[in-house]
Motif scaffolding. Structure first.
Motif, PDB file in Angstrom:
ATOM      1  N   UNK A 147      54.907  -4.027  59.758  1.00 56.25           N
ATOM      2  CA  UNK A 147      54.961  -4.993  60.870  1.00 56.25           C
ATOM      3  C   UNK A 147      54.474  -4.322  62.151  1.00 56.25           C
ATOM      4  N   UNK A 148      53.436  -4.893  62.765  1.00 52.45           N
ATOM      5  CA  UNK A 148      52.848  -4.275  63.953  1.00 52.45           C
ATOM      6  C   UNK A 148      52.051  -3.050  63.556  1.00 52.45           C
ATOM      7  N   UNK A 149      51.101  -3.253  62.632  1.00 56.46           N
ATOM      8  CA  UNK A 149      50.414  -2.138  61.956  1.00 56.46           C
ATOM      9  C   UNK A 149      49.339  -1.473  62.810  1.00 56.46           C
ATOM     10  N   UNK A 150      48.954  -2.095  63.937  1.00 56.93           N
ATOM     11  CA  UNK A 150      47.859  -1.517  64.726  1.00 56.93           C
ATOM     12  C   UNK A 150      46.596  -1.406  63.892  1.00 56.93           C
ATOM     13  N   UNK A 151      45.873  -0.287  64.070  1.00 54.48           N
ATOM     14  CA  UNK A 151      44.608  -0.128  63.325  1.00 54.48           C
ATOM     15  C   UNK A 151      44.845   0.332  61.878  1.00 54.48           C
ATOM     16  N   UNK A 152      46.093   0.498  61.477  1.00 57.25           N
ATOM     17  CA  UNK A 152      46.414   0.651  60.063  1.00 57.25           C
ATOM     18  C   UNK A 152      46.597   2.078  59.573  1.00 57.25           C
ATOM     19  N   UNK A 153      46.582   3.055  60.477  1.00 58.71           N
ATOM     20  CA  UNK A 153      46.700   4.450  60.038  1.00 58.71           C
ATOM     21  C   UNK A 153      47.965   4.675  59.197  1.00 58.71           C
ATOM     22  N   UNK A 209      50.763  -2.703  49.866  1.00 57.78           N
ATOM     23  CA  UNK A 209      51.029  -3.090  51.248  1.00 57.78           C
ATOM     24  C   UNK A 209      50.336  -4.364  51.702  1.00 57.78           C
ATOM     25  N   UNK A 210      51.113  -5.132  52.480  1.00 64.02           N
ATOM     26  CA  UNK A 210      50.607  -6.193  53.335  1.00 64.02           C
ATOM     27  C   UNK A 210      50.930  -5.727  54.741  1.00 64.02           C
ATOM     28  N   UNK A 211      50.083  -6.061  55.717  1.00 66.51           N
ATOM     29  CA  UNK A 211      50.353  -5.590  57.076  1.00 66.51           C
ATOM     30  C   UNK A 211      49.933  -6.654  58.079  1.00 66.51           C
ATOM     31  N   UNK A 212      50.742  -6.792  59.129  1.00 66.80           N
ATOM     32  CA  UNK A 212      50.425  -7.779  60.170  1.00 66.80           C
ATOM     33  C   UNK A 212      50.413  -7.114  61.544  1.00 66.80           C
ATOM     34  N   UNK A 213      49.580  -7.674  62.399  1.00 62.09           N
ATOM     35  CA  UNK A 213      49.587  -7.279  63.811  1.00 62.09           C
ATOM     36  C   UNK A 213      49.193  -8.505  64.625  1.00 62.09           C
ATOM     37  N   UNK A 214      49.681  -8.518  65.857  1.00 59.36           N
ATOM     38  CA  UNK A 214      49.426  -9.655  66.747  1.00 59.36           C
ATOM     39  C   UNK A 214      48.004  -9.621  67.323  1.00 59.36           C
ATOM     40  N   UNK A 215      47.375  -8.427  67.336  1.00 65.86           N
ATOM     41  CA  UNK A 215      46.082  -8.268  68.022  1.00 65.86           C
ATOM     42  C   UNK A 215      44.923  -8.316  67.021  1.00 65.86           C
ATOM     43  N   UNK A 272      59.379  -9.284  49.913  1.00 63.13           N
ATOM     44  CA  UNK A 272      59.038  -7.858  49.897  1.00 63.13           C
ATOM     45  C   UNK A 272      60.237  -6.988  49.473  1.00 63.13           C
ATOM     46  N   UNK A 273      59.899  -5.846  48.841  1.00 62.85           N
ATOM     47  CA  UNK A 273      60.921  -4.861  48.478  1.00 62.85           C
ATOM     48  C   UNK A 273      61.335  -4.019  49.684  1.00 62.85           C
ATOM     49  N   UNK A 274      60.382  -3.826  50.587  1.00 65.79           N
ATOM     50  CA  UNK A 274      60.697  -3.031  51.789  1.00 65.79           C
ATOM     51  C   UNK A 274      59.782  -3.475  52.930  1.00 65.79           C
ATOM     52  N   UNK A 275      60.197  -3.123  54.142  1.00 65.25           N
ATOM     53  CA  UNK A 275      59.355  -3.367  55.327  1.00 65.25           C
ATOM     54  C   UNK A 275      59.409  -2.128  56.207  1.00 65.25           C
ATOM     55  N   UNK A 276      58.326  -1.904  56.932  1.00 70.21           N
ATOM     56  CA  UNK A 276      58.286  -0.818  57.900  1.00 70.21           C
ATOM     57  C   UNK A 276      57.800  -1.374  59.235  1.00 70.21           C
ATOM     58  N   UNK A 277      58.161  -0.697  60.297  1.00 66.91           N
ATOM     59  CA  UNK A 277      57.646  -1.046  61.624  1.00 66.91           C
ATOM     60  C   UNK A 277      57.597   0.263  62.414  1.00 66.91           C
ATOM     61  N   UNK A 278      56.389   0.824  62.520  1.00 68.07           N
ATOM     62  CA  UNK A 278      56.210   2.086  63.242  1.00 68.07           C
ATOM     63  C   UNK A 278      55.973   1.765  64.722  1.00 68.07           C
ATOM     64  N   UNK A 279      56.939   2.025  65.560  1.00 64.67           N
ATOM     65  CA  UNK A 279      56.789   1.930  67.016  1.00 64.67           C
ATOM     66  C   UNK A 279      56.266   0.554  67.462  1.00 64.67           C
ATOM     67  N   UNK A 280      56.757  -0.492  66.836  1.00 62.03           N
ATOM     68  CA  UNK A 280      56.287  -1.821  67.232  1.00 62.03           C
ATOM     69  C   UNK A 280      57.420  -2.779  67.619  1.00 62.03           C
ATOM     70  N   UNK A 281      58.601  -2.641  67.010  1.00 64.61           N
ATOM     71  CA  UNK A 281      59.648  -3.637  67.289  1.00 64.61           C
ATOM     72  C   UNK A 281      60.042  -3.648  68.764  1.00 64.61           C
ATOM     73  N   UNK A 282      60.027  -2.457  69.396  1.00 65.06           N
ATOM     74  CA  UNK A 282      60.474  -2.425  70.793  1.00 65.06           C
ATOM     75  C   UNK A 282      59.453  -3.068  71.726  1.00 65.06           C
TER      76      UNK A 282
END
Ligand SMILES: C[S@@+](CC[C@H](N)C(=O)[O-])C[C@H]1O[C@@H](n2cnc3c(N)ncnc32)[C@H](O)[C@@H]1O
Length: 264
Positions: A52-58, A70-76, A111-121
């Motif tokens: 969630x909030x994957x940015x450029x996907x690194x 993986x599935x990934x979403x970003x607002x931009x 999904x089995x799991x979700x991640x959010x690297x520096x995006x929820x805040x």
């Protein structure tokens, strides 16, 4: 600031952010945050995950490289375009799409799991973002996320150094200011001066919440905290990259893993 304004800020940041992150200038991410995040991640081989909030996907690519599907979403849209181009160049089976973390375009229990690297805040309604993450998780699934540390990176944070340049202390303030979209401007600290001078700063809307507010939102989403980390840089790396040394004195980031339906 409403969610449309926030999305517009991130879209305006996305092109240079992608170039600079891929040039290695997001050093807090690459040298500290992501390695610790991945070291604390349960085994995801063969599991369906959402970033969630994957940015450029690194970081999404790193999750796929250790076996996640993986599935990934970003607002931009510009971040998603760059992520999709990287996927086309080196396919890892990642499905990137534009999407809002506070209104995820997926059915319940996907999904089995979700991640959010520096995006929820960075989301104005973190309560909704956490509730949405919980909604799309299967029972027993986990959400692992990193955020700016609520206690040590509130709206005011200043690194205090002695005459030799060694970090002495971190000065913090405005902890109880629940700011909603105050825009911070900065560039990646590791970018060379001429690169920094050649572009305008990123404009990042901030939505600070206290630690107890974060815990209350996690609990309200039906998630149970099972792991936390406050990563410091290793001392040897801090010698080579002194600007990362602030994390040896007090953390800049907070990592949390929480599970759906794990409460007794
Ligand atoms: C600090 S960047 C982190 C990007 C990436 N996760 C990484 O670690 O490199 C925050 C990201 O959150 C995204 N974002 C902000 N608000 C969002 C929202 N409501 N829904 C989805 N993504 C959002 C931004 O576009 C940006 O890509």
């Amino acid at each position: 600031m409403d969610s449309g304004d926030v999305a517009a800020c991130w879209e305006a940041n996305a092109e240079i952010w992608t170039q600079h992150a891929r040039a290695g200038y997001d050093l807090y991410r690459d040298a500290l945050n992501t390695p610790v995040f991945l070291a604390n991640l349960p085994d995801i081989a063969g599991l369906n995950g959402l970033d969630i909030g994957c940015g450029e996907g690194s970081n999404t690519r790193k999750l796929a490289e250790v076996g996640g599907r993986l599935t990934a979403v970003d607002i931009a849209p510009t971040f998603i375009r760059h992520a999709q181009e990287a996927e086309a160049e080196k396919p890892l089976g990642i499905n990137y799409l534009e999407g809002d973390g506070t209104a995820l375009p997926f059915p319940d229990a996907s999904f089995d799991f979700a991640t959010a690297f520096m995006s929820l805040m960075d989301m104005p309604r973190q309560d909704l973002a956490l509730a949405e993450a919980a909604r799309v998780l299967k029972p027993g699934g986990f959400l692992q996320f990193s955020i700016l540390h609520p206690c040590f990176a509130p709206p005011y944070r200043k690194v205090l150094r002695d005459e030799a340049g060694n970090v002495r202390a971190i000065e913090v303030g405005r902890y109880f200011d629940g700011i909603d979209g105050e825009v911070e401007t900065w560039r990646f600290g590791a970018a060379p001066p001429e690169v920094k001078a050649s572009v305008g700063p990123f404009r990042v809307p901030r939505f600070h919440r206290t630690l107890s507010e974060w815990v209350a939102m996690i609990v309200a989403a039906g998630l149970t905290i099972e792991h936390m980390a406050e990563p410091p840089i290793d001392a040897e790396r801090a010698q080579r990259e002194p600007y990362l040394a602030d994390t040896l004195i007090a953390p800049l980031f907070l990592h949390i893993r929480a599970r759906k339906g794990a409460a007794a």
